[in-house]
Design a protein around this motif. Structure first.
Motif, PDB file in Angstrom:
ATOM      1  N   SER A 182       0.859  -1.209   0.154  1.00 22.02           N
ATOM      2  CA  SER A 182       0.095   0.162  -0.038  1.00 22.02           C
ATOM      3  C   SER A 182       0.940   1.258   0.171  1.00 22.02           C
ATOM      4  O   SER A 182       0.162   2.197  -0.286  1.00 22.02           O
ATOM      5  N   ALA A 183       2.175   1.084   0.154  1.00 22.89           N
ATOM      6  CA  ALA A 183       3.046   2.324   0.263  1.00 22.89           C
ATOM      7  C   ALA A 183       3.081   2.854  -1.156  1.00 22.89           C
ATOM      8  O   ALA A 183       3.439   2.190  -2.371  1.00 22.89           O
ATOM      9  N   PRO A 184       2.831   4.190  -1.407  1.00 21.87           N
ATOM     10  CA  PRO A 184       3.003   4.640  -3.066  1.00 21.87           C
ATOM     11  C   PRO A 184       4.395   4.697  -3.261  1.00 21.87           C
ATOM     12  O   PRO A 184       5.413   4.721  -2.654  1.00 21.87           O
ATOM     13  N   LEU A 185       4.390   4.283  -4.709  1.00 22.66           N
ATOM     14  CA  LEU A 185       5.773   4.200  -5.381  1.00 22.66           C
ATOM     15  C   LEU A 185       6.688   3.081  -5.164  1.00 22.66           C
ATOM     16  O   LEU A 185       7.087   2.211  -5.918  1.00 22.66           O
ATOM     17  N   VAL A 186       7.012   3.091  -3.793  1.00 19.10           N
ATOM     18  CA  VAL A 186       8.005   2.033  -3.513  1.00 19.10           C
ATOM     19  C   VAL A 186       7.469   0.892  -2.870  1.00 19.10           C
ATOM     20  O   VAL A 186       8.104  -0.181  -2.700  1.00 19.10           O
ATOM     21  N   GLY A 187       6.210   0.588  -2.716  1.00 22.67           N
ATOM     22  CA  GLY A 187       5.359  -0.363  -2.264  1.00 22.67           C
ATOM     23  C   GLY A 187       5.757  -1.803  -2.958  1.00 22.67           C
ATOM     24  O   GLY A 187       6.233  -2.760  -2.289  1.00 22.67           O
ATOM     25  N   PRO A 188       5.795  -1.763  -4.166  1.00 20.58           N
ATOM     26  CA  PRO A 188       5.863  -3.192  -4.991  1.00 20.58           C
ATOM     27  C   PRO A 188       7.490  -3.299  -4.825  1.00 20.58           C
ATOM     28  O   PRO A 188       7.810  -4.887  -4.577  1.00 20.58           O
ATOM     29  N   ALA A 189       8.333  -2.503  -4.866  1.00 22.20           N
ATOM     30  CA  ALA A 189       9.594  -2.671  -4.496  1.00 22.20           C
ATOM     31  C   ALA A 189       9.861  -3.321  -3.262  1.00 22.20           C
ATOM     32  O   ALA A 189      10.691  -4.303  -3.015  1.00 22.20           O
ATOM     33  N   ILE A 190       9.341  -2.795  -2.043  1.00 22.58           N
ATOM     34  CA  ILE A 190       9.465  -3.352  -0.809  1.00 22.58           C
ATOM     35  C   ILE A 190       9.156  -4.829  -0.632  1.00 22.58           C
ATOM     36  O   ILE A 190       9.696  -5.588   0.044  1.00 22.58           O
ATOM     37  N   SER A 191       7.784  -4.982  -1.324  1.00 17.72           N
ATOM     38  CA  SER A 191       7.188  -6.354  -1.415  1.00 17.72           C
ATOM     39  C   SER A 191       8.092  -7.323  -1.834  1.00 17.72           C
ATOM     40  O   SER A 191       8.560  -8.452  -1.177  1.00 17.72           O
ATOM     41  N   LYS A 192       8.625  -7.069  -2.955  1.00 15.74           N
ATOM     42  CA  LYS A 192       9.691  -7.814  -3.624  1.00 15.74           C
ATOM     43  C   LYS A 192      10.996  -8.409  -2.638  1.00 15.74           C
ATOM     44  O   LYS A 192      11.373  -9.291  -2.662  1.00 15.74           O
ATOM     45  N   ILE A 193      11.317  -7.241  -1.983  1.00 10.54           N
ATOM     46  CA  ILE A 193      12.302  -7.359  -0.950  1.00 10.54           C
ATOM     47  C   ILE A 193      11.961  -8.416   0.140  1.00 10.54           C
ATOM     48  O   ILE A 193      12.633  -9.196   0.586  1.00 10.54           O
ATOM     49  N   LEU A 194      10.756  -8.336   0.479  1.00 10.49           N
ATOM     50  CA  LEU A 194      10.395  -8.887   1.918  1.00 10.49           C
ATOM     51  C   LEU A 194      10.144 -10.300   1.442  1.00 10.49           C
ATOM     52  O   LEU A 194      10.507 -11.263   2.119  1.00 10.49           O
ATOM     53  N   ILE A 195       9.579 -10.657   0.199  1.00  8.04           N
ATOM     54  CA  ILE A 195       9.166 -12.225   0.019  1.00  8.04           C
ATOM     55  C   ILE A 195       9.824 -12.472  -1.123  1.00  8.04           C
ATOM     56  O   ILE A 195       9.648 -13.894  -1.370  1.00  8.04           O
ATOM     57  N   GLY A 196      11.194 -11.924  -1.689  1.00  4.52           N
ATOM     58  CA  GLY A 196      11.586 -12.370  -2.697  1.00  4.52           C
ATOM     59  C   GLY A 196      11.280 -12.789  -3.865  1.00  4.52           C
ATOM     60  O   GLY A 196      11.660 -13.558  -4.665  1.00  4.52           O
ATOM     61  N   GLY A 197      10.299 -12.014  -4.580  1.00  7.51           N
ATOM     62  CA  GLY A 197       9.478 -11.965  -5.694  1.00  7.51           C
ATOM     63  C   GLY A 197       8.245 -11.698  -5.578  1.00  7.51           C
ATOM     64  O   GLY A 197       7.798 -10.485  -4.872  1.00  7.51           O
ATOM     65  N   THR A 198       7.196 -12.150  -6.445  1.00 12.20           N
ATOM     66  CA  THR A 198       5.808 -11.669  -6.577  1.00 12.20           C
ATOM     67  C   THR A 198       4.867 -12.667  -5.666  1.00 12.20           C
ATOM     68  O   THR A 198       3.709 -12.186  -5.554  1.00 12.20           O
ATOM     69  N   ILE A 199       5.307 -13.693  -5.475  1.00 16.04           N
ATOM     70  CA  ILE A 199       4.498 -14.635  -4.526  1.00 16.04           C
ATOM     71  C   ILE A 199       5.355 -15.154  -3.379  1.00 16.04           C
ATOM     72  O   ILE A 199       6.555 -15.207  -3.242  1.00 16.04           O
ATOM     73  N   ILE A 200       4.551 -15.664  -2.418  1.00 15.76           N
ATOM     74  CA  ILE A 200       5.099 -16.282  -1.165  1.00 15.76           C
ATOM     75  C   ILE A 200       5.469 -17.687  -1.393  1.00 15.76           C
ATOM     76  O   ILE A 200       4.723 -18.359  -1.728  1.00 15.76           O
ATOM     77  N   ASP A 201       6.798 -17.874  -1.513  1.00 11.61           N
ATOM     78  CA  ASP A 201       6.894 -19.343  -1.727  1.00 11.61           C
ATOM     79  C   ASP A 201       8.410 -19.736  -1.227  1.00 11.61           C
ATOM     80  O   ASP A 201       8.732 -19.153  -0.429  1.00 11.61           O
ATOM     81  N   GLN A 202       9.295 -20.659  -1.771  1.00  8.59           N
ATOM     82  CA  GLN A 202      10.545 -21.022  -1.345  1.00  8.59           C
ATOM     83  C   GLN A 202      11.273 -19.751  -1.092  1.00  8.59           C
ATOM     84  O   GLN A 202      12.275 -19.771  -0.248  1.00  8.59           O
ATOM     85  N   ASN A 203      11.426 -18.959  -2.102  1.00  3.40           N
ATOM     86  CA  ASN A 203      12.106 -17.728  -2.099  1.00  3.40           C
ATOM     87  C   ASN A 203      12.024 -17.159  -0.689  1.00  3.40           C
ATOM     88  O   ASN A 203      13.065 -16.498   0.001  1.00  3.40           O
ATOM     89  N   THR A 204      10.976 -16.825  -0.331  1.00  2.00           N
ATOM     90  CA  THR A 204      10.474 -16.056   1.041  1.00  2.00           C
ATOM     91  C   THR A 204      10.970 -16.833   2.195  1.00  2.00           C
ATOM     92  O   THR A 204      11.460 -16.274   3.216  1.00  2.00           O
ATOM     93  N   LEU A 205      10.751 -18.131   2.041  1.00  2.69           N
ATOM     94  CA  LEU A 205      10.822 -18.947   3.045  1.00  2.69           C
ATOM     95  C   LEU A 205      12.246 -18.981   3.323  1.00  2.69           C
ATOM     96  O   LEU A 205      12.895 -18.802   4.763  1.00  2.69           O
ATOM     97  N   ILE A 206      13.080 -19.024   2.586  1.00  3.61           N
ATOM     98  CA  ILE A 206      14.629 -19.204   2.764  1.00  3.61           C
ATOM     99  C   ILE A 206      15.282 -17.898   3.213  1.00  3.61           C
ATOM    100  O   ILE A 206      16.203 -17.838   3.992  1.00  3.61           O
TER     101      ILE A 206
END
Length: 438
Positions: A182-206
């Motif tokens: 929900s953060a303007p402009l930087v929201g998608p970038a922060i999300s990718k950093i947090l979960i390691g991609g666009t969905i919560i999967d193995q990258n997120t877990l490790i």
């Protein structure tokens, strides 16, 4: 032979049980573990009524988390296909595996709560305020270190939520990811950093596993060391400031005789020496403080172990992105944010105010900035430093407690009164029945 063994043990442990004042002073200078303590400590600064020994309790809980975490590392498999079942093995196959997991979780919850209560104690006693009379100290820095310690502690507990890879973990992380988006402009970038991609999967877990077992504990360890060093640098706990305002002036008349001045000897002058004595007693750091720390460690460990027998770490069904639990809730210490998101989401004739941005980002950021800036804005007197609820701080203490009360109420509402579809239910109302997964 017995005397030799006794002498050998004495040579190793003498600093923890000094036999004289000289040994007590030498113990803090020669022992690496005791070196961060001064030789003597004011009794008021270590009294339970002032500090509530919260710092030592936090250190004890962090020690429990480190020991149990190291054991769990050997038993947990950080893989989407095996994480859940390794937790199942802990619960039902590995001897006392359930107890180690429950002990780890209880200690984590207690540490989050204790760090927050510790910050409350510092604020309510004005211990973050810089004295205008003490040279060489800067207490606001330790307040900022404490704020950082609270944030990292919450993140450490939050990253641990994902590791069981069950429904509770998956959707708690999903809620946090939606707030970041929900953060303007930087929201998608922060999300990718947090979960390691666009969905919560193995990258997120490790990614979260590495953060949980290495980076965040290392940061907390360094913050604790820095925090303790700053206490020494600032001259002790803020109770020392209150002691400093209770000095007693004593005039001591020196016997008549020769007095040496800058230019030579002066006859017939009787100088008066002004002495200052601090009210209150002081004790040797060793053995009084060291034994006190040992007792607190044993007490905290016993209480945490007892709670672990009755408070079980939850484990729901395996994580499934295709099935959403209703309601899906964040961990209790983030529930106030989730409730704020719901309360600040406003829809007016097709126009929607994003609660994720307002309640999940703006309001917490403003509160954090105010907390960080307050030591520089506080204009209360030096007499308020290290004193519980000083009258000159009545207004700001009341405002601070009001904010804390609102956060607690929001946590309660989110935990107890929010039911399916995040509808509000009174405690006496029954929730509507939701269809099961199968």
């Amino acid at each position: 032979m017995k005397n030799k063994i006794k002498s050998f043990m004495r040579s190793i442990l003498w600093s923890y049980s000094p036999a004289s004042e000289r040994e007590a002073a030498d113990s803090t200078a020669r022992n690496f573990l005791l070196h961060w303590f001064p030789a003597k400590i004011a009794t008021r600064s270590i009294s339970f009524s002032y500090s509530m020994v919260l710092g030592t309790i936090i250190l004890a809980l962090f020690t429990i988390l480190t020991v149990t975490g190291l054991v769990l590392m050997f038993l947990y498999v950080p893989s989407v296909g095996h994480a859940y079942w390794s937790i199942k093995d802990l619960e039902f196959v590995i001897p006392y595996g359930w107890f180690i997991r429950d002990l780890h979780r209880v200690a984590a919850q207690l540490m989050v709560a204790t760090v927050f209560i510790h910050l409350m104690r510092v604020f309510l006693t004005g211990a973050y305020k810089q004295s205008t009379t003490v040279v060489g100290s800067y207490r606001p820095l330790n307040w900022w270190i404490g704020l950082a310690l609270l944030l990292v502690t919450m993140m450490l507990s939050y990253t641990g939520y994902l590791l069981p890879w069950d429904q509770l973990a998956l959707w708690a992380i999903t809620i946090g990811d939606h707030i970041a988006l929900s953060a303007p402009l930087v929201g998608p970038a922060i999300s990718k950093i947090l979960i390691g991609g666009t969905i919560i999967d193995q990258n997120t877990l490790i990614r979260w596993y590495v953060a949980h077992v290495f980076f965040l504990p290392l940061i907390i360890f360094m913050l604790i060391l820095w925090h303790m060093w700053r206490i020494r640098k600032d001259g002790g706990l803020a109770a020392v400031e209150a002691l400093g305002t209770e000095r007693i002036q004593q005039d001591k008349v020196v016997a008549k005789g020769k007095t040496y001045s800058l230019m030579g000897i002066v006859q017939g002058i009787t100088p008066t020496i002004t002495q200052y004595r601090v009210r209150g007693e002081s004790v040797n750091a060793s053995p009084y403080v060291t034994r006190r720390i040992l007792v607190i460690f044993v007490f905290v460990t016993a209480i945490t172990m007892a709670l672990a027998f009755y408070i079980k770490a939850p484990l729901e069904q395996p994580a499934n992105l295709m099935w959403t639990p209703n309601p899906a809730k964040a961990p209790w210490y983030f529930l106030w944010l989730q409730e704020l998101v719901a309360d600040t989401t406003i829809r007016i004739k097709g126009f929607t105010i994003s609660g994720g941005f307002v309640g999940g980002i703006i309001i917490p950021t403003v509160l954090l900035l105010f907390a960080a800036a307050w030591p520089l804005l506080d204009k209360s007197t030096d007499a308020a430093i290290g004193v519980w609820f000083h009258k000159s701080r009545r207004l700001q203490n009341t405002a601070f407690l009001a904010v804390v009360a609102v956060i607690v109420i929001l946590i309660y509402v989110g935990a107890v009164m929010r039911g399916p579809y995040w509808h509000l239910y009174m405690p006496w109302q029954a929730w509507i029945k939701m269809p099961t997964r199968f």
